[in-house]
Design a protein around this motif. Structure first.
Motif, PDB file in Angstrom:
ATOM      1  N   GLY A  27       1.246  22.621 -29.243  1.00 21.05           N
ATOM      2  CA  GLY A  27      -0.057  22.189 -29.502  1.00 21.05           C
ATOM      3  C   GLY A  27      -0.242  20.902 -29.163  1.00 21.05           C
ATOM      4  O   GLY A  27      -1.476  20.235 -29.649  1.00 21.05           O
ATOM      5  N   GLN A  28       0.463  19.989 -28.439  1.00 23.28           N
ATOM      6  CA  GLN A  28       0.256  18.840 -28.318  1.00 23.28           C
ATOM      7  C   GLN A  28       0.285  18.354 -26.725  1.00 23.28           C
ATOM      8  O   GLN A  28       1.156  18.679 -26.129  1.00 23.28           O
ATOM      9  CB  GLN A  28       1.613  17.772 -28.989  1.00 23.28           C
ATOM     10  N   ARG A  29      -0.704  17.957 -26.195  1.00 15.07           N
ATOM     11  CA  ARG A  29      -1.090  17.368 -24.933  1.00 15.07           C
ATOM     12  C   ARG A  29      -0.460  16.052 -24.772  1.00 15.07           C
ATOM     13  O   ARG A  29      -1.305  15.138 -25.375  1.00 15.07           O
ATOM     14  CB  ARG A  29      -2.408  17.639 -24.432  1.00 15.07           C
ATOM     15  N   VAL A  30       0.348  15.680 -24.029  1.00 14.04           N
ATOM     16  CA  VAL A  30       0.926  14.421 -23.924  1.00 14.04           C
ATOM     17  C   VAL A  30       1.031  13.938 -22.543  1.00 14.04           C
ATOM     18  O   VAL A  30       0.924  15.132 -21.450  1.00 14.04           O
ATOM     19  CB  VAL A  30       2.094  14.298 -24.401  1.00 14.04           C
ATOM     20  N   GLU A  31       0.951  12.650 -22.017  1.00 13.27           N
ATOM     21  CA  GLU A  31       1.204  12.299 -20.624  1.00 13.27           C
ATOM     22  C   GLU A  31       2.700  11.434 -20.607  1.00 13.27           C
ATOM     23  O   GLU A  31       2.442  10.381 -20.631  1.00 13.27           O
ATOM     24  CB  GLU A  31       0.180  11.477 -20.211  1.00 13.27           C
ATOM     25  N   PRO A  32       3.555  12.094 -20.420  1.00  8.58           N
ATOM     26  CA  PRO A  32       5.033  11.269 -20.325  1.00  8.58           C
ATOM     27  C   PRO A  32       5.173  10.196 -19.314  1.00  8.58           C
ATOM     28  O   PRO A  32       4.274  10.568 -18.245  1.00  8.58           O
ATOM     29  CB  PRO A  32       6.242  12.417 -20.083  1.00  8.58           C
ATOM     30  N   VAL A  33       5.399   9.081 -19.569  1.00  9.07           N
ATOM     31  CA  VAL A  33       5.783   8.071 -18.457  1.00  9.07           C
ATOM     32  C   VAL A  33       7.232   7.670 -18.301  1.00  9.07           C
ATOM     33  O   VAL A  33       7.875   7.866 -19.233  1.00  9.07           O
ATOM     34  CB  VAL A  33       4.882   6.889 -18.818  1.00  9.07           C
ATOM     35  N   GLU A  34       7.702   7.340 -17.042  1.00 10.79           N
ATOM     36  CA  GLU A  34       8.871   7.125 -17.050  1.00 10.79           C
ATOM     37  C   GLU A  34       8.987   5.558 -16.743  1.00 10.79           C
ATOM     38  O   GLU A  34       8.403   4.988 -15.978  1.00 10.79           O
ATOM     39  CB  GLU A  34       9.483   7.671 -15.294  1.00 10.79           C
ATOM     40  N   ARG A  35      10.196   4.919 -17.571  1.00 12.20           N
ATOM     41  CA  ARG A  35      10.624   3.529 -17.409  1.00 12.20           C
ATOM     42  C   ARG A  35      12.121   3.595 -17.381  1.00 12.20           C
ATOM     43  O   ARG A  35      12.773   3.844 -18.249  1.00 12.20           O
ATOM     44  CB  ARG A  35       9.803   2.706 -18.448  1.00 12.20           C
ATOM     45  N   GLU A  36      12.611   2.830 -16.356  1.00 15.68           N
ATOM     46  CA  GLU A  36      14.176   2.171 -16.295  1.00 15.68           C
ATOM     47  C   GLU A  36      14.800   3.577 -16.584  1.00 15.68           C
ATOM     48  O   GLU A  36      15.865   3.604 -17.303  1.00 15.68           O
ATOM     49  CB  GLU A  36      14.307   1.343 -17.447  1.00 15.68           C
ATOM     50  N   GLY A  37      14.371   4.792 -15.909  1.00 14.00           N
ATOM     51  CA  GLY A  37      15.366   5.830 -15.977  1.00 14.00           C
ATOM     52  C   GLY A  37      15.255   6.634 -17.242  1.00 14.00           C
ATOM     53  O   GLY A  37      15.754   7.570 -17.445  1.00 14.00           O
ATOM     54  N   VAL A  38      14.316   6.142 -18.118  1.00 16.18           N
ATOM     55  CA  VAL A  38      14.049   7.357 -19.321  1.00 16.18           C
ATOM     56  C   VAL A  38      12.550   7.396 -19.410  1.00 16.18           C
ATOM     57  O   VAL A  38      11.492   6.893 -19.039  1.00 16.18           O
ATOM     58  CB  VAL A  38      14.322   6.179 -20.507  1.00 16.18           C
ATOM     59  N   ILE A  39      12.434   8.527 -20.111  1.00 12.79           N
ATOM     60  CA  ILE A  39      10.798   9.237 -20.251  1.00 12.79           C
ATOM     61  C   ILE A  39      10.410   9.196 -21.422  1.00 12.79           C
ATOM     62  O   ILE A  39      11.145   9.283 -22.598  1.00 12.79           O
ATOM     63  CB  ILE A  39      10.866  10.547 -19.788  1.00 12.79           C
TER      64      ILE A  39
END
Length: 332
Positions: A27-39
């Motif tokens: 039930g959670q809409r999220v927008e993952p982002v990637e930085r230095e090989g980690v999400i």
């Protein structure tokens, strides 16, 4: 809270899409982002066991701090208090060389015990794991559940009661289930079920499965495979045609369209099967629900009416075949 995830096999694109879908399943809409090989992504909560469900995410936890490596000894642990209070834990650092890893583990463990009431070290059977990930000058501190070995090999196609060379590997089948955002107790349909690889994984993550295939041998064999796993009560295997589905409504669809020499399409072209799938899916899926389809690169469900494409991931099978997983979401 901030969530972090580490991709399996270096597939950051796949892990990012899988994390987004897993959070949607709760039930959670999220927008993952990637930085230095980690999400990373913001979340209200992380359900217990969510990381163990993943296929292309090898580690999922709550980020409690991010500091430079030279200031690790001064890091504030306020963010860890609500997670570790009264819990047993162990520290497992990564990216530190030689004796440094042991020193980091010991130093952090001592600081946590001194500063968080009821927290105690248990290196054998901890309730939680504190991670210190050195990403090259910056150290991420996180808290996660102990890693669960997924043991894909135990469900490999050749070890099942019924085998066919077209069967999906369980890790790929699990990915498709996860990308569908299937929630516990929801119903997933695979209209090209074959040996029931996808339905098996749907049942194993707490869902219910409906498997349909036009080949009577697959229907019989799929039932045997599900029975072997003890999943007969959570699934139904039917003989049917994707162009005339005997199902009115499901929560998700995930399927691998038949193609190639080892798969039988009973005389229909892959394009015909894809069009039949898209037409049927519009009638079966509610607004916002997902259709996940694996297909050869040459046959793509782009511009499918009634759907928005929210993900596409390529996997090279061999020199002459690249398979694609496309994720479509019913338009709202």
């Amino acid at each position: 809270m901030m969530i972090y995830a580490i991709a399996s096999g270096g597939r950051l694109d796949v892990a990012r899409g899988e994390l987004q879908a897993l959070m949607l399943s709760v039930g959670q809409r999220v927008e993952p982002v990637e930085r230095e090989g980690v999400i990373f992504c913001d979340a209200r909560f992380v359900p217990e066991g969510l990381g163990g469900r993943a296929a292309f995410i090898k580690e999922l936890g709550v980020l409690i701090a991010e500091v430079s490596a030279c200031r690790l000894g001064d890091v504030e642990l306020d963010g860890a208090a609500r997670l570790l209070e009264g819990k047993s834990f162990k520290v497992d650092s990564e990216g530190f060389h030689g004796n440094t890893k042991g020193e980091v583990d010991a130093c952090l463990g001592e600081r946590i015990v001194r500063s968080i009431p009821g927290a105690e070290v248990d290196v054998k059977e901890p309730q939680l794991v504190v991670r210190a990930l050195n990403t090259g000058g910056r150290v991420l501190l996180g808290v996660m559940e102990p890693t669960v070995k997924r043991k894909w090999w135990e469900r490999r196609p050749r070890s099942r009661a019924f085998f066919h060379p077209s069967a999906l590997h369980p890790k790929m089948a699990r990915l498709m289930v996860n990308l569908s955002a299937l929630a516990p107790s929801e119903v997933l349909l695979d209209p090209f079920a074959g040996t029931c690889s996808v339905v098996m994984e749907a049942c194993l993550v707490g869902g219910l499965g409906i498997a349909i295939d036009l080949d009577p041998r697959m229907v019989t064999g799929g039932k045997r495979n599900l029975a072997e796993l003890g999943m007969s009560s959570k699934s139904e295997v039917l003989h049917g045609d994707v162009r005339h589905l005997p199902i009115r409504e499901v929560d998700a669809i995930a399927t691998d369209i038949p193609y190639g020499r080892v798969s039988s399409s009973w005389g229909a072209s892959t394009w015909d099967l894809l069009r039949g799938l898209l037409d049927s899916a519009v009638g079966c899926l509610g607004r916002g629900h997902r259709l996940v389809v694996m297909h050869p690169r040459e046959v793509s469900p782009k511009d499918a009416k009634g759907f928005e494409r929210v993900g596409e991931y390529e996997f090279r099978a061999h020199r002459s075949l690249t398979r694609v997983i496309t994720v479509l979401e019913r338009e709202t």
